[in-house]
Design a protein around this motif. Sequence first.
Motif, short mmCIF file in Angstrom:
data_model
loop_
_atom_site.label_atom_id
_atom_site.label_comp_id
_atom_site.label_asym_id
_atom_site.label_seq_id
_atom_site.Cartn_x
_atom_site.Cartn_y
_atom_site.Cartn_z
N GLN A 67 -27.65 -54.94 -34.13
CA GLN A 67 -29.11 -54.91 -33.98
C GLN A 67 -29.74 -56.01 -34.85
O GLN A 67 -29.09 -56.57 -35.73
N VAL A 68 -31.02 -56.27 -34.57
CA VAL A 68 -31.78 -57.23 -35.39
C VAL A 68 -33.14 -56.59 -35.66
O VAL A 68 -34.16 -57.04 -35.15
N CYS A 69 -33.15 -55.52 -36.43
CA CYS A 69 -34.40 -54.80 -36.66
C CYS A 69 -35.41 -55.68 -37.40
O CYS A 69 -35.05 -56.42 -38.31
N SER A 136 -24.66 -45.37 -40.44
CA SER A 136 -24.41 -45.83 -39.08
C SER A 136 -25.73 -46.00 -38.35
O SER A 136 -26.58 -45.12 -38.39
N ASN A 137 -25.87 -47.12 -37.66
CA ASN A 137 -27.16 -47.34 -36.97
C ASN A 137 -27.23 -46.64 -35.61
O ASN A 137 -28.17 -46.86 -34.85
N LEU A 138 -26.26 -45.82 -35.29
CA LEU A 138 -26.20 -45.03 -34.05
C LEU A 138 -25.85 -45.85 -32.81
O LEU A 138 -24.90 -45.55 -32.11
N SER A 252 -37.15 -59.80 -47.66
CA SER A 252 -36.48 -60.23 -46.44
C SER A 252 -37.36 -60.12 -45.18
O SER A 252 -38.51 -60.54 -45.19
N ARG A 253 -36.83 -59.52 -44.12
CA ARG A 253 -37.59 -59.54 -42.86
C ARG A 253 -38.86 -58.71 -42.93
O ARG A 253 -39.84 -59.02 -42.26
N PHE A 254 -38.86 -57.65 -43.74
CA PHE A 254 -40.09 -56.87 -43.86
C PHE A 254 -41.16 -57.69 -44.58
O PHE A 254 -42.34 -57.64 -44.23
#
Lengths: 352, 111
Positions: A67-69, A136-138, A252-254
């Motif tokens: 993923q790339v949240c 785990s990101n599911l 970071s991204r946030f």
Amino acid sequence: MSVTQSLKKRNNKLSETANQLELLSGGIFTNGELPTFRKKLESHGSFPLKPKQLEILQINVGYMCNQVCEHCHVDAGPDRKEIMTRETMEMCLEVIKSTGAHTLDLTGGAPEMNPDFRWFVEQASAIGVKDLIVRSNLTIILANKKYHDLPDFFKEHNIHVVSSLPHWTKDRTDKQRGEGVFDKSIEALKLLNHVGYGDPESGLILDLVYNPSGAFLPSDQKAMEQDFKKILAEKFGVHFNNLFALTNLPISRFLDFLIASENYEDYMYALVDAYNPAATEHVMCTNTLSVGWDGSLYDCDFNQMLDLKVKAPITHIRDYNEAILQNREIIISQHCFGCTAGAGSSCQGSVT
Amino acid sequence: MSNNYYDPSDLRKFSSITEWSEELGNKFFEYYGKVFEEGALTAREKSLIALAVAHVVKCPYCIDAYTKDGMQRGITKEEMMEAVHAGAAIESGATLVHGVQMMNKYNKLSM
Ligand code: SF4
Ligand code: SF4
């Protein structure tokens, strides 16, 4: 906005951690509008921040993720190649045997994408770690055939699964974590439920992490847990054990999102306003040590992402020495306000 | 001073009203805090009421504050919009019910 590449891949200015640290130290924190985290600690007699008894070893086995949240503090994604080798894992196992830490917390990226992940889990489980967590990101469970049996693998080793779900609605979840993530997460949760996870009788623990899908702070963890439990059960027949409410830290991204959406100042004000001295006593870095993919040691996963190695004569897991590390001073900056806002925030949720 | 009547950053200075009248300011904030605590109504329900009222009194600060408050509480956008409609319906109803007064007056004045 939907992101498909890491900041690093995009050559974004913030992929240089020095730029993040400069930003977090400047502006409203130098013109006197807001106190720095250090000033805040000093005014409550809590400076310097020192570690207490080590309870949790958090190991980041690599920054690669399916993923790339948008909010990811790791800047993880399919394009990140940093990955922990088996040799470094062996060093970690040696340390686990020797410390009194009761919890081993495996994170990433998607930890399952590390080719030695299963080997590492088997070894750690054989040592008999009391609480063996996998974040785990599911969606990874459904990402490829080779991951489909993860629920059984987790069960076999009595893994404590901790997974993110920012909201019980599709739009709020997909906005933060990517198109289609909500539906896949629900499917993965059902698969985990199917092998017994989330069932209070089974002893298999499945906890969810809630972190706000935007520039606002989480509200009461218990109230959120009740809402999540009720709605996930009623709408999807999904069950879990506990909900941890986490605050997004401005890195970071946030951080990139906060700046791009012109929410940065308001968000920092909100964090500083919500400063809770009681939460400071229990911030994560006081009982956790974070190990990076290359074996470097950090006060926490956030400091790891800011390239702030522990301030001690020892900075690598191969030279691990508890007494020396316990004596260190924890490195702080303004991102730390994210850990002390309201009820506080750690990888285990609220701290007060 | 800014050139606009409303400046979003004024919202976070709200508590400074106590500087010019400490006692009244503190009493207000104490009352305000108490009102929004969990009671016979949940804090979630009160947040939605506040959002509806914020629209009716057209206070941009309150709209910002209670949109964010709602998001923090996990309130969905559909719930928020329904709350705004509830406020709007009462407001328009209050206007329209005066139509009866108009009709009464009209009839009275007519032959
Ligand atoms: S938040 Fe987790 S799942 Fe999302 S990109 Fe980062 S590591 Fe991957
Ligand atoms: S960001 Fe890390 S160092 Fe700062 S308070 Fe939180 S856990 Fe401690």
